[in-house]
Design a protein around this motif. Structure first.
Motif, short mmCIF file in Angstrom:
data_model
loop_
_atom_site.label_atom_id
_atom_site.label_comp_id
_atom_site.label_asym_id
_atom_site.label_seq_id
_atom_site.Cartn_x
_atom_site.Cartn_y
_atom_site.Cartn_z
N ALA A 56 0.84 -1.40 -0.10
CA ALA A 56 0.05 -0.22 -0.22
C ALA A 56 0.92 1.20 -0.10
CB ALA A 56 -0.94 0.05 1.15
N TYR A 57 1.97 1.38 0.88
CA TYR A 57 2.91 2.40 0.77
C TYR A 57 3.45 2.56 -0.60
CZ TYR A 57 7.09 5.10 2.13
OH TYR A 57 7.96 6.15 1.98
N ALA A 58 3.99 1.61 -1.27
CA ALA A 58 4.65 1.79 -2.59
C ALA A 58 3.36 2.31 -3.44
CB ALA A 58 5.00 0.36 -3.09
N ARG A 59 2.03 1.85 -3.32
CA ARG A 59 1.18 2.16 -4.38
C ARG A 59 0.91 3.97 -3.98
NH1 ARG A 59 -3.74 -1.06 -4.92
NH2 ARG A 59 -2.30 -2.35 -6.05
N ASP A 91 11.75 -7.80 15.80
CA ASP A 91 11.40 -8.85 14.83
C ASP A 91 10.67 -9.78 15.67
OD1 ASP A 91 12.93 -7.40 12.94
OD2 ASP A 91 14.50 -8.83 12.97
N GLY A 92 9.82 -10.44 14.66
CA GLY A 92 8.94 -11.43 15.42
C GLY A 92 8.69 -12.54 14.45
N LEU A 93 7.77 -13.37 14.33
CA LEU A 93 7.37 -14.34 13.39
C LEU A 93 7.06 -13.84 12.12
CD1 LEU A 93 6.98 -17.30 13.02
CD2 LEU A 93 4.68 -17.02 13.59
N GLY A 94 7.82 -14.05 11.04
CA GLY A 94 7.50 -13.69 9.69
C GLY A 94 8.66 -12.41 9.46
N ALA A 95 9.46 -11.93 10.35
CA ALA A 95 10.32 -10.68 10.05
C ALA A 95 11.21 -11.05 8.93
CB ALA A 95 10.90 -10.39 11.43
N ASP A 96 11.66 -12.27 8.88
CA ASP A 96 12.49 -12.39 7.63
C ASP A 96 12.11 -12.26 6.35
OD1 ASP A 96 14.33 -13.33 9.43
OD2 ASP A 96 14.18 -15.30 9.27
N GLN A 97 10.89 -12.50 6.33
CA GLN A 97 10.14 -12.32 5.06
C GLN A 97 10.05 -10.66 4.93
OE1 GLN A 97 6.39 -14.53 4.72
NE2 GLN A 97 5.90 -13.65 2.59
N ILE A 98 9.53 -9.80 5.64
CA ILE A 98 9.54 -8.34 5.49
C ILE A 98 11.09 -7.87 5.36
CG2 ILE A 98 9.07 -6.27 6.84
CD1 ILE A 98 6.65 -8.24 6.28
N HIS A 99 12.18 -8.33 5.87
CA HIS A 99 13.33 -7.85 5.63
C HIS A 99 13.96 -8.13 4.35
CE1 HIS A 99 14.30 -6.31 9.61
NE2 HIS A 99 13.92 -7.35 10.08
N GLY A 100 13.40 -9.52 3.66
CA GLY A 100 13.69 -9.87 2.39
C GLY A 100 13.04 -8.88 1.36
N LEU A 101 11.74 -8.56 1.60
CA LEU A 101 11.23 -7.73 0.73
C LEU A 101 11.88 -6.17 0.45
CD1 LEU A 101 7.31 -8.29 1.75
CD2 LEU A 101 8.42 -8.78 -0.37
N ASP A 122 12.96 -1.77 -4.52
CA ASP A 122 13.62 -0.24 -4.68
C ASP A 122 12.69 0.36 -3.15
OD1 ASP A 122 14.67 2.09 -5.70
OD2 ASP A 122 12.46 2.28 -6.50
N LEU A 123 11.78 -0.35 -3.02
CA LEU A 123 11.01 0.24 -1.72
C LEU A 123 11.59 0.54 -0.58
CD1 LEU A 123 8.04 1.24 -0.90
CD2 LEU A 123 7.60 -1.14 -0.39
N GLY A 124 12.75 -0.43 -0.35
CA GLY A 124 13.52 -0.29 0.77
C GLY A 124 14.36 0.84 1.13
N LYS A 125 14.54 1.71 0.16
CA LYS A 125 15.32 3.00 0.44
C LYS A 125 14.31 4.07 0.85
CE LYS A 125 15.56 3.80 -4.53
NZ LYS A 125 16.52 3.98 -5.62
N HIS A 126 12.96 3.62 0.94
CA HIS A 126 12.00 4.81 1.25
C HIS A 126 11.45 4.24 2.68
CE1 HIS A 126 12.10 6.95 -2.41
NE2 HIS A 126 12.12 5.81 -2.90
N VAL A 127 11.86 2.91 3.19
CA VAL A 127 11.39 2.38 4.57
C VAL A 127 12.59 2.26 5.39
CG1 VAL A 127 10.20 0.41 5.49
CG2 VAL A 127 9.66 1.08 3.26
N ARG A 128 12.31 2.72 6.64
CA ARG A 128 13.31 2.36 7.78
C ARG A 128 12.75 1.73 9.05
NH1 ARG A 128 16.17 7.58 9.80
NH2 ARG A 128 16.91 6.10 11.43
N HIS A 129 13.64 0.50 9.21
CA HIS A 129 13.08 -0.29 10.47
C HIS A 129 13.76 0.20 11.57
CE1 HIS A 129 12.90 -4.02 12.65
NE2 HIS A 129 11.88 -3.60 12.87
N LEU A 130 13.31 0.84 12.47
CA LEU A 130 14.31 1.25 13.74
C LEU A 130 14.46 0.08 14.64
CD1 LEU A 130 12.84 4.76 14.23
CD2 LEU A 130 14.68 4.13 13.02
#
Length: 185
Positions: free
Chosen positions: A26-29, A46-56, A61-69
């Motif tokens: 949704a953020y990308a859109r 990080d919790g269950l499923g965090a690896d998948q989010i970090h992988g995305l 290209d979205l990763g440069k606009h998202v920060r995980h603190l």
């Protein structure tokens, strides 16, 4: 402290049921359709499923606009909530929704899932969306950023809504429930 300028904030552990995948889509859109300057800031361990989010985030290209603190000390949350252009919570399952109250107490505009306990907690002080619909999430995010009159109204309603919740009120309600239950025996 965190070197943030304009941002949309999500405070949730990175877990599958917190619906981060749809939030990221949704953020990308939102960025694609409206070219918003806000970055997306994710706060939480990080919790269950965090690896998948970090992988995305790593392959997109979205990763440069998202920060995980990651984990943020409680004392820093007030500033993060207060500085956000929007707080968004797309969770599919919640126990109560304390982050919504925290955000409203900091005069943040909040867009949240219409699932679980959120409508009960937020009342008319939040923007709601269908957490299974990327379009619905993206539209609510845009409305929460762009509609200045709505933003002002939601902040006022949020201040009033927060006043309904306190530990004292929770304790009284619990005692009343026990009294009612004991009287029924």
């Amino acid at each position: 402290r965190y070197d943030l300028d304009r941002y949309i904030l999500n405070v949730n552990a990175l877990q599958t049921h917190k619906n981060h995948e749809r939030l990221l889509t949704a953020y990308a859109r939102l960025r694609e359709e409206h070219d918003v300057p806000q970055q997306l800031v994710l706060v939480g361990r990080d919790g269950l499923g965090a690896d998948q989010i970090h992988g995305l985030l790593a392959r997109d290209d979205l990763g440069k606009h998202v920060r995980h603190l990651g984990y943020v000390p409680r004392k820093d949350l007030r500033g993060l909530y207060s500085g956000a252009d929007l707080v968004v919570n797309p969770s599919l399952c919640e126990g109560f929704g304390l982050p919504l109250l925290e955000a409203m107490a900091c005069d943040a505009v909040v867009a949240a899932s219409d699932a679980a306990s959120f409508p009960e907690v937020g009342g008319d002080a939040l923007l709601y969306f269908d957490p299974l619909s990327v379009n619905s999430i993206s539209s609510a995010m845009w409305q929460g950023i762009a509609d200045l009159q709505l933003r002002s109204s939601l902040v006022k309603k949020g201040r009033a809504r927060v006043q309904r919740f306190s530990w004292e009120a929770a304790a009284r309600s619990t005692v009343d429930a026990y009294r009612a239950w004991c009287g029924a025996l």
